[in-house]
Design a protein around this motif. Structure first.
Motif, PDB file in Angstrom:
ATOM      1  N   ILE A   9       0.425  -1.084  -0.070  1.00 35.69           N
ATOM      2  CA  ILE A   9      -0.156  -0.068  -0.040  1.00 35.69           C
ATOM      3  C   ILE A   9       0.627   0.936   0.031  1.00 35.69           C
ATOM      4  O   ILE A   9       0.509   2.741  -0.496  1.00 35.69           O
ATOM      5  CB  ILE A   9      -1.118  -0.327   0.832  1.00 35.69           C
ATOM      6  CG1 ILE A   9      -0.253  -0.211   2.584  1.00 35.69           C
ATOM      7  CG2 ILE A   9      -1.942  -1.136   1.363  1.00 35.69           C
ATOM      8  CD1 ILE A   9      -1.467   0.083   3.722  1.00 35.69           C
ATOM      9  N   HIS A  38      -0.803   4.545  -1.362  1.00 32.06           N
ATOM     10  CA  HIS A  38      -1.715   4.016  -2.004  1.00 32.06           C
ATOM     11  C   HIS A  38      -2.808   5.524  -2.314  1.00 32.06           C
ATOM     12  O   HIS A  38      -2.923   5.776  -0.430  1.00 32.06           O
ATOM     13  CB  HIS A  38      -2.599   2.747  -1.667  1.00 32.06           C
ATOM     14  CG  HIS A  38      -3.519   2.196  -2.259  1.00 32.06           C
ATOM     15  ND1 HIS A  38      -4.697   3.029  -2.307  1.00 32.06           N
ATOM     16  CD2 HIS A  38      -3.655   1.442  -3.666  1.00 32.06           C
ATOM     17  CE1 HIS A  38      -5.643   2.548  -3.561  1.00 32.06           C
ATOM     18  NE2 HIS A  38      -4.971   1.038  -4.205  1.00 32.06           N
ATOM     19  N   ASP A  45      -6.171   4.883  -2.130  1.00 25.70           N
ATOM     20  CA  ASP A  45      -7.235   4.777  -0.331  1.00 25.70           C
ATOM     21  C   ASP A  45      -6.736   4.671   1.339  1.00 25.70           C
ATOM     22  O   ASP A  45      -6.964   4.436   2.002  1.00 25.70           O
ATOM     23  CB  ASP A  45      -7.782   3.255  -0.743  1.00 25.70           C
ATOM     24  CG  ASP A  45      -8.156   3.353  -2.110  1.00 25.70           C
ATOM     25  OD1 ASP A  45      -8.628   4.190  -2.182  1.00 25.70           O
ATOM     26  OD2 ASP A  45      -8.819   2.842  -2.492  1.00 25.70           O
ATOM     27  N   PHE A  46      -5.075   5.260   1.206  1.00 25.20           N
ATOM     28  CA  PHE A  46      -4.341   4.746   2.453  1.00 25.20           C
ATOM     29  C   PHE A  46      -4.039   5.907   3.437  1.00 25.20           C
ATOM     30  O   PHE A  46      -2.959   5.828   3.752  1.00 25.20           O
ATOM     31  CB  PHE A  46      -3.328   3.532   2.682  1.00 25.20           C
ATOM     32  CG  PHE A  46      -4.300   2.103   2.491  1.00 25.20           C
ATOM     33  CD1 PHE A  46      -4.878   1.793   3.699  1.00 25.20           C
ATOM     34  CD2 PHE A  46      -4.020   1.522   1.515  1.00 25.20           C
ATOM     35  CE1 PHE A  46      -5.492   0.346   3.530  1.00 25.20           C
ATOM     36  CE2 PHE A  46      -5.309   0.154   1.309  1.00 25.20           C
ATOM     37  CZ  PHE A  46      -5.625  -0.310   2.321  1.00 25.20           C
ATOM     38  N   GLN A  47      -4.042   7.404   2.169  1.00 25.34           N
ATOM     39  CA  GLN A  47      -3.481   7.905   2.416  1.00 25.34           C
ATOM     40  C   GLN A  47      -4.292   8.807   3.646  1.00 25.34           C
ATOM     41  O   GLN A  47      -5.931   8.952   3.938  1.00 25.34           O
ATOM     42  CB  GLN A  47      -3.426   9.154   1.302  1.00 25.34           C
ATOM     43  CG  GLN A  47      -2.532   9.066   0.088  1.00 25.34           C
ATOM     44  CD  GLN A  47      -2.576   9.436  -1.335  1.00 25.34           C
ATOM     45  OE1 GLN A  47      -3.358  10.742  -1.046  1.00 25.34           O
ATOM     46  NE2 GLN A  47      -1.735   8.991  -2.234  1.00 25.34           N
ATOM     47  N   LYS A  98      -3.749   8.827   7.064  1.00 27.67           N
ATOM     48  CA  LYS A  98      -3.195   7.822   8.031  1.00 27.67           C
ATOM     49  C   LYS A  98      -2.538   7.027   8.511  1.00 27.67           C
ATOM     50  O   LYS A  98      -2.422   6.853   9.298  1.00 27.67           O
ATOM     51  CB  LYS A  98      -3.902   5.950   7.353  1.00 27.67           C
ATOM     52  CG  LYS A  98      -5.471   6.769   6.901  1.00 27.67           C
ATOM     53  CD  LYS A  98      -5.665   4.760   5.747  1.00 27.67           C
ATOM     54  CE  LYS A  98      -7.236   4.881   5.222  1.00 27.67           C
ATOM     55  NZ  LYS A  98      -8.335   5.500   6.617  1.00 27.67           N
TER      56      LYS A  98
END
Length: 139
Positions: A51, A72, A74-76, A78
């Motif tokens: 990711i 990725h 979707d994982f920014q 975090k």
């Protein structure tokens, strides 16, 4: 939750993330060579799926350069980018004798400068140094 690994990312995973964030299509051989010639690669996995990745380049003594820090979409936002930066700093500390000064540099993607400032990086130009510069050549 997430697993961090060094020197684990393969060429296909790297190309996947590179294109996912809109940086274009990267020829396989070029990506493979870039990974081989990196000082170290840093990756984060979620359920065995990559990711995030970053490459570290440099001379192993005075100058280090963070290249291709990709998370990725979707994982920014975090904390994954922060984990990678922390691991890069830890890696450098492990390699360099106490008392040495090193330069850790990068070029931020547009709009991501604040993230790097939070990690302790200064914007260029500064009052003491000139602007960061780079040239991209198409061969």
């Amino acid at each position: 939750m997430w697993t961090q690994k060094r020197n684990s990312i393969n060429t296909k995973e790297f190309i996947y993330l590179f294109s996912l964030v809109g940086w274009g299509e990267l020829p396989y051989e070029q990506a493979e060579k870039a990974l081989e010639n990196s000082l170290c690669t840093f990756a984060v996995y979620s359920a065995e799926k990559v990711i995030a990745v970053a490459r570290l380049c440099g001379d192993r003594a005075m100058s280090f350069y963070i290249k291709d820090l990709i998370v990725h979409p979707d994982f920014q936002r975090k904390g994954i980018g922060t984990l990678i930066i922390q691991d890069i700093k830890k890696y450098i500390i492990e390699q360099i004798p106490e008392g040495w000064y090193v330069s850790l540099e990068l070029i931020s993607a547009k709009g991501k400068e604040r993230f790097y400032e939070k990690q302790g990086f200064d914007l260029r130009p500064t009052t003491e140094d000139g602007a960061g510069m780079y040239l991209i050549m198409k061969i």
